[in-house]
Design a protein around this motif. Sequence first.
Motif, PDB file in Angstrom:
ATOM      1  N   PRO A 129      38.775  20.565 -20.922  1.00 16.50           N
ATOM      2  CA  PRO A 129      40.109  20.906 -21.418  1.00 16.50           C
ATOM      3  C   PRO A 129      40.845  21.758 -20.377  1.00 16.50           C
ATOM      4  CG  PRO A 129      38.400  21.450 -23.022  1.00 16.50           C
ATOM      5  CD  PRO A 129      37.711  21.148 -21.739  1.00 16.50           C
ATOM      6  N   ALA A 130      42.140  21.912 -20.562  1.00 13.79           N
ATOM      7  CA  ALA A 130      42.955  22.642 -19.578  1.00 13.79           C
ATOM      8  C   ALA A 130      43.712  23.780 -20.245  1.00 13.79           C
ATOM      9  CB  ALA A 130      43.939  21.697 -18.896  1.00 13.79           C
ATOM     10  N   VAL A 131      43.943  24.839 -19.469  1.00 11.76           N
ATOM     11  CA  VAL A 131      44.710  25.999 -19.936  1.00 11.76           C
ATOM     12  C   VAL A 131      45.817  26.275 -18.935  1.00 11.76           C
ATOM     13  CG1 VAL A 131      44.654  28.457 -20.480  1.00 11.76           C
ATOM     14  CG2 VAL A 131      42.728  26.999 -21.134  1.00 11.76           C
ATOM     15  N   LEU A 132      47.025  26.384 -19.440  1.00 11.33           N
ATOM     16  CA  LEU A 132      48.205  26.687 -18.637  1.00 11.33           C
ATOM     17  C   LEU A 132      48.500  28.174 -18.800  1.00 11.33           C
ATOM     18  CD1 LEU A 132      50.710  25.866 -17.016  1.00 11.33           C
ATOM     19  CD2 LEU A 132      51.701  24.969 -19.121  1.00 11.33           C
ATOM     20  N   LEU A 156      40.662  23.398 -28.313  1.00  7.56           N
ATOM     21  CA  LEU A 156      40.676  22.520 -27.142  1.00  7.56           C
ATOM     22  C   LEU A 156      39.445  21.631 -27.019  1.00  7.56           C
ATOM     23  CD1 LEU A 156      42.201  24.858 -24.385  1.00  7.56           C
ATOM     24  CD2 LEU A 156      43.349  23.206 -25.887  1.00  7.56           C
ATOM     25  N   SER A 157      38.402  21.932 -27.770  1.00  2.00           N
ATOM     26  CA  SER A 157      37.230  21.053 -27.722  1.00  2.00           C
ATOM     27  C   SER A 157      37.536  19.763 -28.468  1.00  2.00           C
ATOM     28  CB  SER A 157      36.000  21.743 -28.356  1.00  2.00           C
ATOM     29  OG  SER A 157      35.663  22.887 -27.614  1.00  2.00           O
ATOM     30  N   GLU A 194      34.899  29.807 -17.677  1.00  7.29           N
ATOM     31  CA  GLU A 194      34.643  29.488 -19.081  1.00  7.29           C
ATOM     32  C   GLU A 194      34.587  27.977 -19.323  1.00  7.29           C
ATOM     33  OE1 GLU A 194      34.240  31.548 -21.964  1.00  7.29           O
ATOM     34  OE2 GLU A 194      33.759  32.982 -20.375  1.00  7.29           O
ATOM     35  N   GLY A 195      34.901  27.198 -18.295  1.00 11.20           N
ATOM     36  CA  GLY A 195      34.785  25.747 -18.428  1.00 11.20           C
ATOM     37  C   GLY A 195      36.092  25.009 -18.579  1.00 11.20           C
ATOM     38  N   TYR A 196      37.218  25.659 -18.220  1.00 16.64           N
ATOM     39  CA  TYR A 196      38.528  25.020 -18.331  1.00 16.64           C
ATOM     40  C   TYR A 196      39.108  24.739 -16.948  1.00 16.64           C
ATOM     41  CZ  TYR A 196      38.091  26.855 -23.038  1.00 16.64           C
ATOM     42  OH  TYR A 196      37.629  27.143 -24.287  1.00 16.64           O
ATOM     43  N   ILE A 213      45.684  26.015  -9.163  1.00 13.91           N
ATOM     44  CA  ILE A 213      44.660  25.397 -10.000  1.00 13.91           C
ATOM     45  C   ILE A 213      43.305  26.030  -9.703  1.00 13.91           C
ATOM     46  CG2 ILE A 213      43.383  23.276 -10.487  1.00 13.91           C
ATOM     47  CD1 ILE A 213      46.059  22.993 -11.578  1.00 13.91           C
ATOM     48  N   ALA A 214      42.583  26.379 -10.754  1.00 12.55           N
ATOM     49  CA  ALA A 214      41.198  26.841 -10.622  1.00 12.55           C
ATOM     50  C   ALA A 214      40.331  25.980 -11.527  1.00 12.55           C
ATOM     51  CB  ALA A 214      41.067  28.306 -11.002  1.00 12.55           C
TER      52      ALA A 214
END
Length: 226
Positions: A25-28, A224-225, A50-52, A15-16
């Motif tokens: 929001p999350a990115v896998l 995602l927003s 980038e804020g995820y 996880i970062a």
Amino acid sequence: MIEEQTLASGMRIWIARQESGTPRPAVLVLHERYGPVQHSFNMIEKMAAEGYVTLAADLYSGRTGSTPDENRALMAEIGADSETMIANLDAAARFLRERDDVTGRVGTLGWCFGGGVALSYALGGEEHEATAIFYGNLVTDPAILASIDHEVYGSFAEMDTGIPPETVNEFVSALRAAGVENDVHIYDEVNHGFWLRIDGNPELRTEPALDAWQRLRGYLRRTLSD
């Protein structure tokens, strides 16, 4: 910062995220054929910037191939047991949604092998909000693609003999026939893997790589927003 954990399913994840009191929001992130190597870690750090909240999944369950043949064998094994693969990714997506620092919106991002996995997950996994594919294996049947309920991003290479432009064009036509919104582009005069470099920094690469990065940023903001 990067935190390593193991889910109840047994899959290793990393996880970062940025330190922030505001849910994101999350990115896998789904690795290419080499497994979760340094590029995966560079990318989750970059996506976190980038804020995820970003999660890198180990689809190989702790194993790595030392030769192309060993990597192909691992990919074939994962592909032959798609139910387990989808279940593991469902567990990872639920883990993200249940975090206090995640808004509940989750997207996937994958390259090569991981790009194909991202599409497979869009077709068979629990509901999520985004699928970003970099030169991954494709499905060209509109009846199958019709199950996707969100916009799909894709970046492909004109010189890629494994996933040639003809196949990409069939994919786009099938998405349109199925009523699936998409942002798919074929970049001229580049080959498979054009977006990947060990530094994980698209700004330092070719013009196509930078354009693909800017399109990806816009796509993730759109999907995602809240």
